[in-house]
Design a protein around this motif. Structure first.
Motif, PDB file in Angstrom:
ATOM      1  N   PHE A 223       0.812  -1.207   0.000  1.00 40.78           N
ATOM      2  CA  PHE A 223       0.000   0.000   0.000  1.00 40.78           C
ATOM      3  C   PHE A 223       0.849   1.261   0.000  1.00 40.78           C
ATOM      4  N   SER A 224       1.984   1.232   0.660  1.00 39.77           N
ATOM      5  CA  SER A 224       2.875   2.394   0.632  1.00 39.77           C
ATOM      6  C   SER A 224       3.432   2.621  -0.765  1.00 39.77           C
ATOM      7  N   ARG A 225       3.855   1.567  -1.420  1.00 43.05           N
ATOM      8  CA  ARG A 225       4.384   1.705  -2.783  1.00 43.05           C
ATOM      9  C   ARG A 225       3.303   2.143  -3.751  1.00 43.05           C
ATOM     10  N   PHE A 226       2.100   1.588  -3.620  1.00 44.10           N
ATOM     11  CA  PHE A 226       1.000   1.970  -4.500  1.00 44.10           C
ATOM     12  C   PHE A 226       0.613   3.430  -4.286  1.00 44.10           C
ATOM     13  N   GLY A 227       0.580   3.872  -3.024  1.00 46.68           N
ATOM     14  CA  GLY A 227       0.277   5.272  -2.731  1.00 46.68           C
ATOM     15  C   GLY A 227       1.325   6.207  -3.312  1.00 46.68           C
ATOM     16  N   LEU A 228       2.587   5.830  -3.205  1.00 52.67           N
ATOM     17  CA  LEU A 228       3.643   6.647  -3.795  1.00 52.67           C
ATOM     18  C   LEU A 228       3.556   6.670  -5.322  1.00 52.67           C
ATOM     19  N   ALA A 229       3.185   5.547  -5.919  1.00 51.97           N
ATOM     20  CA  ALA A 229       3.025   5.502  -7.377  1.00 51.97           C
ATOM     21  C   ALA A 229       1.867   6.401  -7.821  1.00 51.97           C
ATOM     22  N   VAL A 230       0.783   6.394  -7.079  1.00 51.67           N
ATOM     23  CA  VAL A 230      -0.357   7.247  -7.413  1.00 51.67           C
ATOM     24  C   VAL A 230       0.026   8.716  -7.265  1.00 51.67           C
ATOM     25  N   LEU A 231       0.759   9.069  -6.206  1.00 46.39           N
ATOM     26  CA  LEU A 231       1.200  10.454  -6.043  1.00 46.39           C
ATOM     27  C   LEU A 231       2.165  10.871  -7.144  1.00 46.39           C
ATOM     28  N   THR A 232       3.038   9.968  -7.558  1.00 42.09           N
ATOM     29  CA  THR A 232       3.953  10.271  -8.657  1.00 42.09           C
ATOM     30  C   THR A 232       3.181  10.466  -9.952  1.00 42.09           C
ATOM     31  N   GLY A 233       2.200   9.624 -10.199  1.00 44.23           N
ATOM     32  CA  GLY A 233       1.355   9.780 -11.380  1.00 44.23           C
ATOM     33  C   GLY A 233       0.589  11.092 -11.365  1.00 44.23           C
ATOM     34  N   ALA A 234       0.101  11.491 -10.200  1.00 41.54           N
ATOM     35  CA  ALA A 234      -0.608  12.763 -10.082  1.00 41.54           C
ATOM     36  C   ALA A 234       0.323  13.938 -10.375  1.00 41.54           C
ATOM     37  N   LEU A 235       1.556  13.838  -9.892  1.00 39.65           N
ATOM     38  CA  LEU A 235       2.525  14.903 -10.154  1.00 39.65           C
ATOM     39  C   LEU A 235       2.845  14.997 -11.640  1.00 39.65           C
ATOM     40  N   CYS A 236       3.048  13.851 -12.279  1.00 35.68           N
ATOM     41  CA  CYS A 236       3.333  13.855 -13.723  1.00 35.68           C
ATOM     42  C   CYS A 236       2.145  14.385 -14.516  1.00 35.68           C
ATOM     43  N   LEU A 237       0.937  14.000 -14.134  1.00 33.28           N
ATOM     44  CA  LEU A 237      -0.254  14.484 -14.814  1.00 33.28           C
ATOM     45  C   LEU A 237      -0.427  15.994 -14.633  1.00 33.28           C
ATOM     46  N   SER A 238      -0.112  16.478 -13.441  1.00 30.50           N
ATOM     47  CA  SER A 238      -0.175  17.917 -13.202  1.00 30.50           C
ATOM     48  C   SER A 238       0.862  18.668 -14.022  1.00 30.50           C
ATOM     49  N   TRP A 239       2.079  18.134 -14.108  1.00 32.08           N
ATOM     50  CA  TRP A 239       3.089  18.773 -14.935  1.00 32.08           C
ATOM     51  C   TRP A 239       2.695  18.761 -16.400  1.00 32.08           C
ATOM     52  N   TYR A 240       2.092  17.657 -16.844  1.00 32.90           N
ATOM     53  CA  TYR A 240       1.656  17.573 -18.228  1.00 32.90           C
ATOM     54  C   TYR A 240       0.547  18.578 -18.521  1.00 32.90           C
ATOM     55  N   SER A 241      -0.332  18.806 -17.551  1.00 34.21           N
ATOM     56  CA  SER A 241      -1.441  19.736 -17.774  1.00 34.21           C
ATOM     57  C   SER A 241      -0.956  21.170 -17.922  1.00 34.21           C
ATOM     58  N   THR A 242       0.221  21.491 -17.404  1.00 37.18           N
ATOM     59  CA  THR A 242       0.738  22.852 -17.574  1.00 37.18           C
ATOM     60  C   THR A 242       1.282  23.057 -18.990  1.00 37.18           C
ATOM     61  N   GLN A 243       1.556  21.987 -19.714  1.00 37.96           N
ATOM     62  CA  GLN A 243       2.072  22.095 -21.083  1.00 37.96           C
ATOM     63  C   GLN A 243       0.967  22.259 -22.122  1.00 37.96           C
ATOM     64  N   LEU A 244      -0.290  22.064 -21.733  1.00 37.94           N
ATOM     65  CA  LEU A 244      -1.397  22.178 -22.693  1.00 37.94           C
ATOM     66  C   LEU A 244      -1.771  23.618 -22.945  1.00 37.94           C
TER      67      LEU A 244
END
Length: 94
Positions: free
Chosen positions: A73-94
């Protein structure tokens, strides 16, 4: 009618829609990490109380299944947070 308005809003502002999705993932991932930490603290408290009541010497470690579950669960939570960060960074490029 309201679904059509929501769809048109997403089409008009794709960066805002992606950033909202990233916020949802960040909240879900952080909740998962907090819940895992609370579960781990409760298990350690339960273990120390059982040792104190029984008077048994223990090494202070949880059983293997609980440790693996907390690690997953710790690894999955960190993966979800990393995905959210990448998605947020990607949204600034649109």
């Amino acid at each position: 009618m309201s679904l059509q308005a929501l769809y048109l809003s997403c089409l008009a502002h794709p960066a805002q829609a992606l950033n909202s999705l990233a916020l949802f993932f960040a909240i879900a991932g952080s909740w998962l990490l907090l819940a895992t930490r609370m579960r781990q603290q409760r298990a350690m408290t339960r273990l120390s109380a059982a040792v104190a009541l029984d008077g048994i010497e223990a090494d202070g470690e949880l059983d293997e299944a609980t440790t693996q579950l907390n690690r997953f669960f710790s690894r999955f939570g960190l993966a979800v947070l990393t995905g959210a960060l990448c998605l947020s960074w990607y949204s600034t490029q649109l």
